[in-house]
Design a protein around this motif. Structure first.
Motif, PDB file in Angstrom:
ATOM      1  N   ASN A 275      22.094 -20.959  53.186  1.00 46.78           N
ATOM      2  CA  ASN A 275      21.382 -22.180  52.793  1.00 46.78           C
ATOM      3  C   ASN A 275      21.123 -23.119  53.963  1.00 46.78           C
ATOM      4  OD1 ASN A 275      20.988 -22.462  49.647  1.00 46.78           O
ATOM      5  ND2 ASN A 275      22.956 -21.438  49.947  1.00 46.78           N
ATOM      6  N   LEU A 276      22.078 -23.222  54.876  1.00 42.62           N
ATOM      7  CA  LEU A 276      21.851 -24.067  56.054  1.00 42.62           C
ATOM      8  C   LEU A 276      20.733 -23.495  56.921  1.00 42.62           C
ATOM      9  CD1 LEU A 276      25.447 -25.131  57.188  1.00 42.62           C
ATOM     10  CD2 LEU A 276      23.610 -26.592  56.324  1.00 42.62           C
ATOM     11  N   GLY A 277      20.719 -22.173  57.053  1.00 44.43           N
ATOM     12  CA  GLY A 277      19.643 -21.550  57.828  1.00 44.43           C
ATOM     13  C   GLY A 277      18.283 -21.864  57.235  1.00 44.43           C
ATOM     14  N   ILE A 278      18.182 -21.711  55.903  1.00 43.00           N
ATOM     15  CA  ILE A 278      16.911 -22.015  55.230  1.00 43.00           C
ATOM     16  C   ILE A 278      16.566 -23.494  55.385  1.00 43.00           C
ATOM     17  CG2 ILE A 278      15.766 -22.134  52.996  1.00 43.00           C
ATOM     18  CD1 ILE A 278      17.417 -19.673  52.159  1.00 43.00           C
ATOM     19  N   ALA A 279      17.558 -24.368  55.219  1.00 45.63           N
ATOM     20  CA  ALA A 279      17.321 -25.818  55.304  1.00 45.63           C
ATOM     21  C   ALA A 279      16.844 -26.220  56.686  1.00 45.63           C
ATOM     22  CB  ALA A 279      18.603 -26.572  54.942  1.00 45.63           C
ATOM     23  N   PHE A 280      17.472 -25.655  57.735  1.00 45.17           N
ATOM     24  CA  PHE A 280      17.071 -26.007  59.105  1.00 45.17           C
ATOM     25  C   PHE A 280      15.625 -25.585  59.388  1.00 45.17           C
ATOM     26  CE2 PHE A 280      21.731 -25.890  60.669  1.00 45.17           C
ATOM     27  CZ  PHE A 280      21.846 -27.261  60.478  1.00 45.17           C
ATOM     28  N   VAL A 281      15.283 -24.365  59.005  1.00 43.56           N
ATOM     29  CA  VAL A 281      13.924 -23.877  59.260  1.00 43.56           C
ATOM     30  C   VAL A 281      12.903 -24.696  58.459  1.00 43.56           C
ATOM     31  CG1 VAL A 281      12.364 -21.914  59.040  1.00 43.56           C
ATOM     32  CG2 VAL A 281      14.712 -21.571  59.850  1.00 43.56           C
ATOM     33  N   TYR A 282      13.238 -24.945  57.192  1.00 46.40           N
ATOM     34  CA  TYR A 282      12.346 -25.735  56.325  1.00 46.40           C
ATOM     35  C   TYR A 282      12.137 -27.138  56.912  1.00 46.40           C
ATOM     36  CZ  TYR A 282      10.573 -27.866  52.005  1.00 46.40           C
ATOM     37  OH  TYR A 282       9.805 -28.516  51.075  1.00 46.40           O
ATOM     38  N   ALA A 283      13.246 -27.764  57.320  1.00 37.91           N
ATOM     39  CA  ALA A 283      13.164 -29.135  57.844  1.00 37.91           C
ATOM     40  C   ALA A 283      12.413 -29.200  59.171  1.00 37.91           C
ATOM     41  CB  ALA A 283      14.570 -29.695  58.019  1.00 37.91           C
ATOM     42  N   SER A 284      12.498 -28.128  59.959  1.00 42.38           N
ATOM     43  CA  SER A 284      11.812 -28.134  61.257  1.00 42.38           C
ATOM     44  C   SER A 284      10.301 -28.299  61.093  1.00 42.38           C
ATOM     45  CB  SER A 284      12.110 -26.839  62.014  1.00 42.38           C
ATOM     46  OG  SER A 284      11.481 -25.717  61.396  1.00 42.38           O
ATOM     47  N   ILE A 285       9.790 -27.870  59.947  1.00 43.27           N
ATOM     48  CA  ILE A 285       8.355 -28.021  59.664  1.00 43.27           C
ATOM     49  C   ILE A 285       8.091 -29.326  58.929  1.00 43.27           C
ATOM     50  CG2 ILE A 285       6.357 -26.960  58.532  1.00 43.27           C
ATOM     51  CD1 ILE A 285       7.846 -24.274  58.731  1.00 43.27           C
ATOM     52  N   ALA A 286       9.042 -29.730  58.071  1.00 45.73           N
ATOM     53  CA  ALA A 286       8.820 -30.913  57.232  1.00 45.73           C
ATOM     54  C   ALA A 286       8.959 -32.224  57.995  1.00 45.73           C
ATOM     55  CB  ALA A 286       9.785 -30.897  56.050  1.00 45.73           C
ATOM     56  N   PHE A 287       9.786 -32.251  59.047  1.00 42.51           N
ATOM     57  CA  PHE A 287       9.890 -33.457  59.868  1.00 42.51           C
ATOM     58  C   PHE A 287       8.670 -33.497  60.796  1.00 42.51           C
ATOM     59  CE2 PHE A 287      14.184 -33.611  58.423  1.00 42.51           C
ATOM     60  CZ  PHE A 287      14.668 -34.900  58.668  1.00 42.51           C
ATOM     61  N   VAL A 288       7.674 -34.268  60.422  1.00 40.68           N
ATOM     62  CA  VAL A 288       6.397 -34.292  61.158  1.00 40.68           C
ATOM     63  C   VAL A 288       6.382 -35.444  62.170  1.00 40.68           C
ATOM     64  CG1 VAL A 288       3.890 -34.529  60.941  1.00 40.68           C
ATOM     65  CG2 VAL A 288       5.187 -33.291  59.193  1.00 40.68           C
ATOM     66  N   ALA A 289       6.080 -35.109  63.428  1.00 38.50           N
ATOM     67  CA  ALA A 289       6.012 -36.115  64.506  1.00 38.50           C
ATOM     68  C   ALA A 289       7.296 -36.936  64.517  1.00 38.50           C
ATOM     69  CB  ALA A 289       4.790 -37.012  64.331  1.00 38.50           C
ATOM     70  N   ASN A 290       8.425 -36.247  64.386  1.00 39.91           N
ATOM     71  CA  ASN A 290       9.670 -36.929  64.079  1.00 39.91           C
ATOM     72  C   ASN A 290      10.851 -36.198  64.693  1.00 39.91           C
ATOM     73  OD1 ASN A 290      11.084 -38.964  62.917  1.00 39.91           O
ATOM     74  ND2 ASN A 290      10.654 -38.401  60.809  1.00 39.91           N
ATOM     75  N   VAL A 291      10.784 -35.844  65.961  1.00 40.21           N
ATOM     76  CA  VAL A 291      11.806 -35.024  66.603  1.00 40.21           C
ATOM     77  C   VAL A 291      13.161 -35.731  66.600  1.00 40.21           C
ATOM     78  CG1 VAL A 291      12.509 -33.950  68.773  1.00 40.21           C
ATOM     79  CG2 VAL A 291      10.132 -33.803  68.029  1.00 40.21           C
ATOM     80  N   ARG A 292      13.165 -37.031  66.868  1.00 42.03           N
ATOM     81  CA  ARG A 292      14.440 -37.752  66.965  1.00 42.03           C
ATOM     82  C   ARG A 292      15.196 -37.767  65.633  1.00 42.03           C
ATOM     83  NH1 ARG A 292      13.854 -42.950  71.002  1.00 42.03           N
ATOM     84  NH2 ARG A 292      13.134 -41.801  72.817  1.00 42.03           N
ATOM     85  N   TRP A 293      14.452 -38.091  64.560  1.00 41.86           N
ATOM     86  CA  TRP A 293      15.118 -38.141  63.260  1.00 41.86           C
ATOM     87  C   TRP A 293      15.532 -36.734  62.816  1.00 41.86           C
ATOM     88  CZ3 TRP A 293      17.359 -42.076  61.224  1.00 41.86           C
ATOM     89  CH2 TRP A 293      16.877 -43.375  61.448  1.00 41.86           C
ATOM     90  N   PHE A 294      14.744 -35.726  63.147  1.00 41.48           N
ATOM     91  CA  PHE A 294      15.128 -34.358  62.812  1.00 41.48           C
ATOM     92  C   PHE A 294      16.400 -33.967  63.548  1.00 41.48           C
ATOM     93  CE2 PHE A 294      14.900 -29.786  63.958  1.00 41.48           C
ATOM     94  CZ  PHE A 294      15.160 -29.269  62.699  1.00 41.48           C
ATOM     95  N   LEU A 295      16.467 -34.310  64.836  1.00 39.20           N
ATOM     96  CA  LEU A 295      17.658 -33.999  65.628  1.00 39.20           C
ATOM     97  C   LEU A 295      18.885 -34.717  65.054  1.00 39.20           C
ATOM     98  CD1 LEU A 295      18.795 -32.588  68.150  1.00 39.20           C
ATOM     99  CD2 LEU A 295      18.267 -34.676  69.438  1.00 39.20           C
TER     100      LEU A 295
END
Length: 415
Positions: free
Chosen positions: A124-144
């Motif tokens: 689930n964490l693997g899926i969540a990380f990959v999903y979030a990497s696309i969903a966080f748009v123009a938002n590298v800091r908040w994604f990190l």
């Protein structure tokens, strides 16, 4: 831009973030729909694998997750999504909590699925990380910030679990791989989007320069018509044509050096342009030492004979003032005639909006009959201006190519 792909100028950064989130809004909503579809699919197929007691908990939590995603879908369509990038972080924190509860509820199904709670966490964490990497748009800091926080919590939990060291390291390594991949994907998507943004900014700047150059050559309305592929040809019933010429230009050319002569011409044309702007007069072109303009044409709106006369009077006054400063006494002759003309753009090279018709020729001949530093107008212009100016009585002159013509001379001392 550095590690976090950030523009130094805050205004540019804000414009990029809003523009990128707006551009990817449809894709982000599609991603949410896919996630909703996954939960719905599991809800449909899980009865084949899980006991009813577990399904009640699972379906209840899935309903909460789907509701969260529906809310996220709505938020993405609002202006707040564009302006508040931290909403991504908030949404994924809520989703992470829901996922943890969901995994905990399924922990008792290990005998049925063959997957432990920790094993589910890796998936689930693997899926969540990959999903979030696309969903966080123009938002590298908040994604990190979100991804590292989740990873630290996971590592802390695994460290406290009573299992051998090797499985702990193995699970942490697996999740770390997903995290590293997701961080790169999010960073690289943002980096490429920023490169496109910079390129588009440069293209827009060049486009604006090109448009400005075009607008310097052609009236803006005409330029737009040409860009639309329209043939530009217009008819005007009542335009005041203004011819301005330097008196004794040949003499000036003999006594001034070429560089000084060009400087004086440039001063004259610059002053004429300033006066034209002030009175809404449309500059048509320069012909040698002559300046051709119109009042009431395509770019001068409802300006008429009065504006033309005021333009001429101020231009003569301004050049007299310049003569006192420069020591070069440049005198002007101005002729104005009002009548019908045809305007348009012809040819494909060196585009220019020009005017044709007898009115142009008559104005040119009247200019030749004007006094030095004087303005001569036709009877048509005289009657059009409707008073307010002091003219000498009418004169009948034989103008070349025109014939017997009645003109009026403006009394400049009263201007």
């Amino acid at each position: 831009m550095g590690l976090f792909n950030r523009f130094a100028d805050a205004a540019i950064e804000n414009r990029y973030v809003i523009g990128e989130r707006e551009a990817r809004r449809t894709a982000t909503r599609t991603l949410i729909i896919i996630a909703i579809g996954v939960f719905v699919a599991f809800t449909i197929f899980n009865p084949m694998f899980f006991p009813s007691a577990v399904l009640i908990i699972y379906n209840s939590l899935s309903a909460v997750m789907i509701l969260t995603l529906v809310i996220a879908y709505y938020v993405v369509g609002t202006r707040y999504y564009l302006e508040w990038a931290w909403l991504d972080f908030l949404i994924f924190v809520l989703m992470s909590i829901a996922v943890v509860i969901l995994m905990a509820s399924l922990a008792q199904t290990e005998d049925t699925t063959g997957t432990s709670f920790l094993g589910m966490a890796v998936i689930n964490l693997g899926i969540a990380f990959v999903y979030a990497s696309i969903a966080f748009v123009a938002n590298v800091r908040w994604f990190l910030a979100w991804a590292v926080s989740v990873m630290l919590i996971y590592v802390s939990y695994v460290a406290l679990v009573d299992i051998p060291v090797f499985p702990k390291i193995y699970m942490i390594a697996n999740v770390s791989i997903f995290l590293t991949f997701a961080l790169f994907v999010n960073w690289d998507i943002d980096r490429r989007a920023r490169d496109v943004f910079v390129a588009n900014q440069a293209l827009d700047a060049e486009r604006q320069k090109t448009e400005q150059l075009l607008y310097n050559v052609l009236p803006q309305t005409v330029a737009k018509r040409l860009r639309a592929g329209e043939a530009v040809a217009d008819s005007f019933a009542d335009v005041s044509v203004i011819f301005v010429d330097i008196v004794g230009f040949s003499r000036l050319a003999k006594i001034l050096s070429p560089g000084h002569l060009v400087e004086q011409l440039n001063n004259f044309f610059s002053v004429a342009d300033e006066c034209a702007d002030r009175y809404g007069i449309e500059k048509v072109k320069t012909i040698g030492d002559a300046y051709l303009a119109v009042s009431g044409g395509t770019a001068s709106g409802d300006q008429g004979a009065r504006a033309a006369i005021n333009f001429g009077r101020e231009l003569i006054g301004a050049m007299q003032a310049r003569a006192e400063e420069s020591g070069v006494d440049i005198k002007l002759r101005i002729g104005i005639h009002t009548g019908p003309v045809v305007g348009g753009v012809v040819g494909s090279n060196r585009l220019a909006y020009d005017y044709w018709g007898d009115t142009m020729n008559i104005a040119s001949r009247i200019e030749g009959a004007a006094d030095a530093n004087g303005i001569a107008v036709s009877s048509a212009t005289f009657f059009e201006c409707g008073g307010g100016f002091d003219f000498d009585g009418p004169e009948n002159l034989m103008l070349k190519g025109v014939g017997d013509t009645e003109i009026y001379r403006l009394k400049m001392q009263d201007g």
